[in-house]
Design an enzyme around this catalytic site. Structure first.
Site, PDB file in Angstrom:
ATOM      1  N   CYS A 130      -3.565   6.926 -21.351  1.00 37.56           N
ATOM      2  CA  CYS A 130      -4.619   7.343 -22.459  1.00 37.56           C
ATOM      3  C   CYS A 130      -6.050   6.673 -22.503  1.00 37.56           C
ATOM      4  O   CYS A 130      -6.999   7.363 -22.695  1.00 37.56           O
ATOM      5  CB  CYS A 130      -3.885   7.539 -23.584  1.00 37.56           C
ATOM      6  SG  CYS A 130      -3.430   5.795 -24.338  1.00 37.56           S
ATOM      7  N   SER A 189      -7.691  -4.226 -21.925  1.00 37.46           N
ATOM      8  CA  SER A 189      -7.163  -3.249 -23.051  1.00 37.46           C
ATOM      9  C   SER A 189      -8.051  -3.269 -24.400  1.00 37.46           C
ATOM     10  O   SER A 189      -8.487  -4.567 -24.627  1.00 37.46           O
ATOM     11  CB  SER A 189      -5.494  -3.658 -23.306  1.00 37.46           C
ATOM     12  OG  SER A 189      -4.882  -3.483 -22.335  1.00 37.46           O
ATOM     13  N   GLY A 273       0.299   8.218 -43.447  1.00 33.86           N
ATOM     14  CA  GLY A 273      -0.819   8.617 -42.785  1.00 33.86           C
ATOM     15  C   GLY A 273      -0.851   7.590 -41.473  1.00 33.86           C
ATOM     16  O   GLY A 273       0.005   7.226 -41.221  1.00 33.86           O
ATOM     17  N   MET A 275      -2.441   4.660 -40.923  1.00 34.06           N
ATOM     18  CA  MET A 275      -1.963   3.368 -41.133  1.00 34.06           C
ATOM     19  C   MET A 275      -0.614   3.063 -41.539  1.00 34.06           C
ATOM     20  O   MET A 275       0.207   2.282 -40.935  1.00 34.06           O
ATOM     21  CB  MET A 275      -2.562   2.680 -42.211  1.00 34.06           C
ATOM     22  CG  MET A 275      -4.343   2.626 -41.791  1.00 34.06           C
ATOM     23  SD  MET A 275      -4.546   1.639 -40.483  1.00 34.06           S
ATOM     24  CE  MET A 275      -4.556   0.048 -41.471  1.00 34.06           C
TER      25      MET A 275
END
Length: 531
Positions: A130, A189, A273, A275
């Site tokens: 990704c 990363s 949500g 988080m």
């Protein structure tokens, strides 16, 4: 048109330095200008040798085209195959661009086959995640190989080469090696030291097993990268310590809880949500097997439950928030509410937390605005932490990881030298092949003479015995030289000694006059593609 003998090396250098770089090689990674300078220097050095040489009278009539052909043949004879990485990452390209170039794992073998069908590409691998899409190749010619791969990427993604060049990075040989080692170690990363990328590098090797084109050099590079990734994480412990708010919240909770209660502490997450979902995932990573999640609707909780099937996730509506809080030891809050969900009057009447955690309830509030009012901190039965408390944990861990990244770079530099030494040792392979071919030609010629003298009526058994005898003699004679052309680190011979042996054998048996291995490969590829 003949090349002018008055075309001096100084003029050539001036032209080379003024010449703008090819747009197809324009970098977006800092290391590439170094590679560009090396390329320009190499071009200049090759041209300088040819321009300084005084031409003979007969060579004055040679056309420019013939001279170009000669220089190309000279390059193929002397140029070593190059490891090249061409790619885009989260650091150089937006997600919209990366999506267009992404290659699903199931398509990696097909991509390798297509890349290796290109005239100047011998080996290939694809690392597509990704956050990055990188093509690693072993190219018989650097610049032609890059051109072919860029055109292939453009064709498969329908993105023009000119647009790819705005976001790509391009690295050669040692720079390419070091880049993959940094990727595997988690230094490239978004979250420094994260471990998922190492698993993805391992998957490249797993998928590449048995695939034609995932050859000795590229597979060796990726296997070495796995070793580097493991070594960096083991010796520096770079992956330890939370570097995001959600992971810091979970880490803080487990730091404050008595160690004996880690498995039994009752966890409550309010808000499902982005988080909240990350908090749940980090809890699972810490070994939590059961938790309650309070949310306005069950839809998001059901999706998380489907993703994390091995964990018992119990949904409760927002109306039962206080009841659930009274049954929890640790309460994580992560909602978008503009008003506090917990005030002093709400919390002081809650039953105490379990004695396993010391009878004190933890509220870890990662919401902005805060879900837990500051007045709640006045209660002795609770301990409240907010985002500012967590930022200190995150900042400390980030600083620690940066220190560990410097240690990791030392490991990577050491491992890069080892890999390059291994690649250098492969230079003896063409000499080994040429020497065997040379000995085999002599053996066959002498065998034919011998059998001719013996006449036509030789029994098959005798013919086979003579053939075996000739093979045995050749193998015995070649055993010593072959042993001194191999340098795998299992003996005391150094690489320089092995390469000296190679050059000595090339001179003794005049092996350097053989057609170069690179040229053989390129001709074979062209002929195959023309069929």
């Amino acid at each position: 048109m003949a090349l002018s003998t008055s075309f001096s090396a100084a003029k050539l250098e001036s032209l080379l330095l003024k010449c703008p770089p090819s747009p197809s090689l324009s970098p977006s990674k800092p290391l590439l200008p170094i590679a560009q300078n090396i390329r320009t220097k190499a071009l200049f050095q090759r041209a300088l040798i040819r321009c300084d040489a005084q031409p003979s009278d007969s060579s004055l009539n040679v056309t420019a085209l013939e001279q170009l052909k000669t220089s190309a043949a000279d390059r193929y004879t002397k140029e070593r195959s190059s490891i090249i990485v061409i790619g885009l990452s989260v650091h150089t390209a937006p997600v919209e661009m990366r999506e267009k170039l992404a290659i699903p794992e199931a398509e990696w073998p097909r991509a390798i086959a297509e890349l290796c069908s290109l005239n100047h590409i011998e080996e290939a691998a694809v690392l597509s995640t990704c956050n990055r899409m990188e093509i690693y190749v072993l190219a018989l010619s650097q610049h032609r190989g890059v051109k072919e791969v860029m055109e292939w990427m453009s064709k498969t993604s329908s993105v023009p080469v000119s647009e790819l060049c705005q976001h790509q990075f391009l690295l050669y040989n040692n720079d390419a090696t070091q880049h993959l080692f940094e990727v595997s170690a988690g230094l490239d990363s978004l979250v420094l030291g994260e471990g998922q990328i190492l698993s993805q590098v391992k998957q490249v090797v797993k998928v590449g097993q048995g695939v034609n084109g995932f050859g000795r050099n590229i597979s060796g590079l990726f296997k070495h990268a796995i070793t580097v990734g493991k070594r960096v994480r083991t010796e520096t412990n770079i992956a330890s310590g939370a570097v995001s708010v959600s992971s810091a919240a979970v880490e803080l909770a487990y730091m404050k809880l008595p160690e004996a209660s880690h498995d039994s502490a009752r966890m409550l997450v309010i808000g499902a949500g982005k988080m909240g979902k990350l908090v749940i995932k980090h809890l699972v990573a810490k070994g939590c097997k059961k938790m309650v999640v309070v949310n306005r609707t069950e839809e998001r909780v059901a999706a998380i439950r489907e993703e994390l099937k091995a964990v018992e996730i119990i949904y409760k509506p927002l109306s039962e928030m206080l009841t659930c809080s009274g049954e929890a030891d640790v309460v994580f809050t992560s909602t978008a509410s503009e008003n506090p969900l917990f005030l002093k009057d709400h919390v002081k009447y809650l039953p105490p937390a379990s004695q396993d955690v010391g009878g004190r309830r933890f509220f870890i509030d990662i919401s902005v605005p805060r879900n837990v009012g500051s007045c709640v901190s006045d209660l002795e039965s609770v301990q409240v932490y907010n985002v500012d408390d967590l930022k200190e944990v995150v900042a400390a861990n980030k600083e620690d990881r940066l220190r560990k990244a410097m240690e990791a770079q030392a490991i990577i530099a050491e491992e890069s030298k080892q890999f390059e030494a291994w690649r250098d040792s492969l230079e003896t392979v063409p000499t080994i092949k040429k020497l065997r071919a040379y000995a085999e030609r002599i053996r066959l010629a002498e065998l034919e003479k011998c059998l001719g003298k013996l006449g036509d009526g030789i029994p098959k058994k005798t013919r086979r015995a003579v053939d075996d005898l000739s093979r045995g003699i050749v193998n015995k004679l070649l055993h010593g030289p072959m042993q001194h052309l191999r340098c795998d680190g299992n003996d005391n011979r150094t690489l320089s000694e092995t390469l000296e042996n190679m050059h000595a054998l090339n001179r003794m048996f005049n092996l350097e006059t053989e057609i170069s291995v690179l040229e053989q490969k390129i001709r074979a590829k062209v002929e195959q593609n023309q069929k």
